[in-house]
Write an enzyme that holds these catalytic residues in place. Structure first.
Site, PDB file in Angstrom:
ATOM      1  N   ASP A  54      60.025  12.257 -22.375  1.00  0.00           N
ATOM      2  CA  ASP A  54      59.987  10.911 -22.953  1.00  0.00           C
ATOM      3  C   ASP A  54      61.406  10.415 -23.268  1.00  0.00           C
ATOM      4  O   ASP A  54      61.781   9.282 -22.917  1.00  0.00           O
ATOM      5  CB  ASP A  54      59.123  10.944 -24.228  1.00  0.00           C
ATOM      6  CG  ASP A  54      59.163   9.638 -24.979  1.00  0.00           C
ATOM      7  OD1 ASP A  54      58.521   8.679 -24.527  1.00  0.00           O
ATOM      8  OD2 ASP A  54      59.859   9.569 -26.018  1.00  0.00           O
ATOM      9  N   LYS A 107      63.843   7.278 -21.470  1.00  0.00           N
ATOM     10  CA  LYS A 107      64.575   6.235 -22.206  1.00  0.00           C
ATOM     11  C   LYS A 107      66.061   6.242 -21.861  1.00  0.00           C
ATOM     12  O   LYS A 107      66.669   5.185 -21.672  1.00  0.00           O
ATOM     13  CB  LYS A 107      64.368   6.439 -23.717  1.00  0.00           C
ATOM     14  CG  LYS A 107      62.910   6.236 -24.132  1.00  0.00           C
ATOM     15  CD  LYS A 107      62.662   6.734 -25.547  1.00  0.00           C
ATOM     16  CE  LYS A 107      61.194   6.631 -25.922  1.00  0.00           C
ATOM     17  NZ  LYS A 107      60.875   7.345 -27.163  1.00  0.00           N
TER      18      LYS A 107
END
Ligand SMILES: NC(=O)c1ccc[n+]([C@@H]2O[C@H](COP(=O)([O-])OP(=O)(O)OC[C@H]3O[C@@H](n4cnc5c(N)ncnc54)[C@H](OP(=O)(O)O)[C@@H]3O)[C@@H](O)[C@H]2O)c1
Length: 424
Positions: free
Chosen positions: A198, A202
């Site tokens: 995750d 980003k």
């Protein structure tokens, strides 16, 4: 502005709540009311019971992407399959889109950014990176005049919560993960979070936005936090460091941009080492502005909705971004070439003479010099921990020495290595 909302879970529910809670304020800032006219969920009855039946509910996002009375489509269903189709359908219908879907943009973003660009349609994603923290706007607006040298982020609240709980002595990795799940800071399936994926999604998007790196997710170095145990945290503490899962995009003038997510040791006094619990922070180093830090809630219904609705206000005010070339293209440095300020290395070794010289011999052959060594006194029977700080080097050299050291007969179990950064 008439909104079609696809997905009414944590974030979608937050958007419905925020648009109701601050209706007049939002209308005055947007210059017109922002209203959801249609919404999609898989279980419509449950969505109605949670969010009211005054909206036009459907199970079919295609109806929303095509609806004549929808001006903007907000995609909050998640995933990379139907979410991609939904965004492309909305863009194809000429509608601006807003999404919080970092996985989709990091893995399939090239196609989606290109379609939006060709169609001259806004694609907004403030909510995809660090929830409420306005980092996309900071980079694309407030710091737009700067050449960005580095971005260092704590971009995953689940990992930060687990690491800081372990630091406070609240238990092992598994115990702190279970607590995070009980408190709603971690998903039932935490793989994407604790595996670092995750955060890597980003930093991949931030690298593109600030430094022009291609959306090539496979080239990001990704290491999660499962390998960190309480002993590592305790050794790090004794040496004056704290461990945080850092997502880093760092420009090297000669070789390109280093993109990496790794559990990293930071000096205890460093501002990023003080980010606790489920909070997020992003530190940006730029040539004119210098150091800038944003801190805040990186997830959660209302905090993430705050970012989604700010994008809607921008669209309503004509400030929406049609994607273009974010920055001049810059290549991603291959993983083995990436450097760290120094490295922490820990292994369990037989408590006998000569082990240290064998380990240091391998390091010398790989061209790695040792900064310091800590070895706890043993009883001569049980293996003891040997911890070293290694001077600045490339990941490639350090990882190859880890492999060779792991093959020594006196070394038991896995040899662990984590970067140390000081950002001095
Ligand atoms: N949660 C956060 O704090 C956070 C923060 C930043 C970004 N994000 C991103 O925001 C997005 C949404 O996350 P979330 O936490 O809100 O997820 P979530 O709670 O699982 O909600 C997803 C929603 O989408 C609906 N949905 C899924 N597939 C659908 C389909 N094919 N057709 C119609 N509706 C569908 C679900 O309907 P049912 O409930 O009926 O199944 C649910 O309402 C993700 O991309 C996530 O990465 C989340």
């Amino acid at each position: 502005l008439r909104i079609g909302l696809v997905g009414a879970g944590n974030v979608g529910g937050g958007v419905i709540e925020l648009l109701r809670m601050n209706r007049d304020l939002i209308a005055s800032r947007a210059g017109a009311p922002i209203e959801i006219v249609a919404a999609a969920a898989r279980d419509v009855e449950r969505a109605k019971s949670r969010h009211g039946d005054d909206l036009r509910w459907t199970t079919d996002w295609r109806e929303i992407a095509a609806a004549e009375d929808v001006d903007v489509v907000v995609e909050l269903m998640g995933g990379t399959g139907e979410a991609r189709e939904c965004l492309l359908a909305a863009i194809g219908a000429g509608k601006p889109v807003v999404t919080a879907n970092k996985a989709l943009l990091a893995e399939r973003g090239d196609e989606i950014f290109a379609r939006a660009s060709e169609a001259g349609t806004c694609l907004m994603y403030e909510a995809a990176i660090a929830g409420a923290i306005p980092v996309v706007k900071a980079l694309s607006e407030s710091l737009a005049a700067n050449r960005i040298a580095s971005i260092v982020g704590i971009l995953n609240g689940t990992c930060n919560y687990i690491l800081t709980s372990m630091e406070k002595g609240e238990g092992s990795f598994e115990e702190c993960l279970a607590k995070a799940q009980r408190l709603g800071f971690a998903e039932a399936d935490p793989t994407l979070d604790v595996g670092g994926i995750d955060a890597a999604h980003k930093i991949c998007l931030l690298g593109r936005l600030a430094m022009g790196t291609p959306l090539d997710f496979g080239k990001v170095i990704v290491r999660g936090i499962r390998e960190i145990d309480s002993e590592d945290i305790s050794f790090a503490g004794e040496m004056g460091y704290r461990v945080r899962l850092l997502a880093i995009a760092k420009r090297d003038e000669n070789s390109g941009v280093e993109l990496m997510v790794y559990p990293t040791l930071l000096p205890q006094g460093h501002i990023m080492a003080k980010v606790d619990g489920s909070m997020n922070a992003v530190q940006i180093a730029s040539d004119a502005a210098g150091e800038t830090i944003c801190y805040g809630a990186g997830a959660g219904g209302l905090p993430t909705a705050s970012a989604v609705v700010s994008d809607l206000i921008d669209i309503a005010c004509g400030r929406g971004n049609v994607p273009g070339d974010a920055a001049p293209l810059c290549k991603i440095v291959p993983a083995p070439e990436v450097r760290a300020h120094s490295f922490y290395m820990r292994m369990s070794v037989a408590d006998e003479p000569g082990v240290l010289s064998r380990v240091s011999g391998i390091l010398a052959e790989e061209g790695i010099s040792i900064g310091s060594v800590v070895q706890r006194e043993g009883d001569g029977e049980e293996p003891v921990d040997l911890v070293m700080i290694l001077h600045r080097n490339r990941f490639g050299c350090v990882l190859s020495s880890v492999e060779r050291i792991g093959e020594l007969g006196q070394v038991a179990g896995k040899v662990k290595v984590f970067p140390v950064e000081t950002f001095a």
